[in-house]
Enzyme design. Sequence first.
Site, short mmCIF file in Angstrom:
data_model
loop_
_atom_site.label_atom_id
_atom_site.label_comp_id
_atom_site.label_asym_id
_atom_site.label_seq_id
_atom_site.Cartn_x
_atom_site.Cartn_y
_atom_site.Cartn_z
N SER A 76 -0.47 -3.25 -11.53
CA SER A 76 -1.17 -1.94 -11.13
C SER A 76 -1.52 -1.05 -12.41
CB SER A 76 -0.10 -1.32 -10.47
OG SER A 76 0.09 -1.81 -9.21
N TYR A 186 2.36 5.30 -2.16
CA TYR A 186 1.70 4.29 -2.92
C TYR A 186 1.16 3.39 -2.13
CZ TYR A 186 0.96 1.77 -7.43
OH TYR A 186 0.58 0.78 -8.39
N GLY A 329 2.86 -2.43 -14.09
CA GLY A 329 2.18 -3.26 -13.23
C GLY A 329 3.14 -4.40 -13.26
#
Length: 390
Positions: A76, A186, A329
């Site tokens: 991410s 999210y 991420g």
Amino acid sequence: MTITRSDQDKGTLPAAAAGQDRPELHKAIEEIVESGFLGVSLRVHDERGEWVGSAGVAELGGTAKPPVNGHARIGSNTKTFTATLVLQLVAEGKLELDTSAADYLPEFGLDRRITVRMLLQHTSGLFNFTGEVYDDGTIVHGIPVPYSTTGKEWVDNRFHTYRPEELVRLALSKPARFEPGTGWSYANTNYVLARLLIEKVTGRSLAEEMQRLILGPLGLSGTVVPDASPEIPAPHAHIYYRHEEDGQHKTIDITRYNPSWVSTGGDMISTTRDLHTFISALVGGKLLPAALLAEMCTPHATGIPNMDYGLGVFVQKTDCGGTVITHNGGNVGSATLMYSTPDGIKTLTAVLNWVDDAAMSIATAFPNAQQKLVNKVFCGKQADPARPAH
């Protein structure tokens, strides 16, 4: 010891040598490996200069340490690159933050209340195509992912190609989590739509625009927008997945897989050096006009303690009372960390690898590893004696 650029580029600098002047950092990554990770590579830039090191192993059964500047799937952190690109197009007059996303992408029938800003901020309410966990514990699956059921379905389909439009349409077939702009959740769906926005208003691919506005200007030669390619450039550590098949547990090397299942929610590849260069340039004002950078870093409440969200970045309070601009991420079998002080001067970038599974066995060790590194780098000498780092 002075670390030369050529040593870093080769990705072969011995961790022990790199860590001679920073034993506390080398100890931290060794402890992270001992907590259950295969390998860790860490890069720190601060008032004492640059430090790089690694611990653990690059692959199961091997003895070589992870390359200190190896390539990794950055998950991410892709969102920060994508949000920066959107804001650059806002600066060029091609997009407007508070215009309905449906004006740019009419083909999806999006709720007209969803703005471009809401996509970048995760306030659209759209269903996350990789699955949702609701407040009452209910789980609604989307596409097969590594953490659904036994994970075998993802393993069997890990070279399948998903197109961005397909992922968006799947998400839109599910109920929204909340009315646009009334909550925070999210969702990878938001950033796949951001990719499609970029491609619609420029007439070029995401990879071409990323090269034009970010990778080229910053010289990020180790960063890749892979689309559906399963390849990852050498050098790199390996990642693994453990799953159940025919009543037995199998561990397989999944370093190569098609990342289109997560698309712009988390498909890019980079290195710790490139991530340092990127986040330092971004928050240091080299990529965006000051007003747009300020909007990017303006925190919006998420409900997560000490961690709010701007536009493609988290704004996090540290244990010692400071602020860092960050995005991490998590991907199957690996994660990348990217942190910077708001002035871009002090940064931490890291890659962690492990043997993953559907039960997310590393779930407890991972936040502990993050906290350990953040406290070492950002709360060292600056820690308030009344609030010791822990």
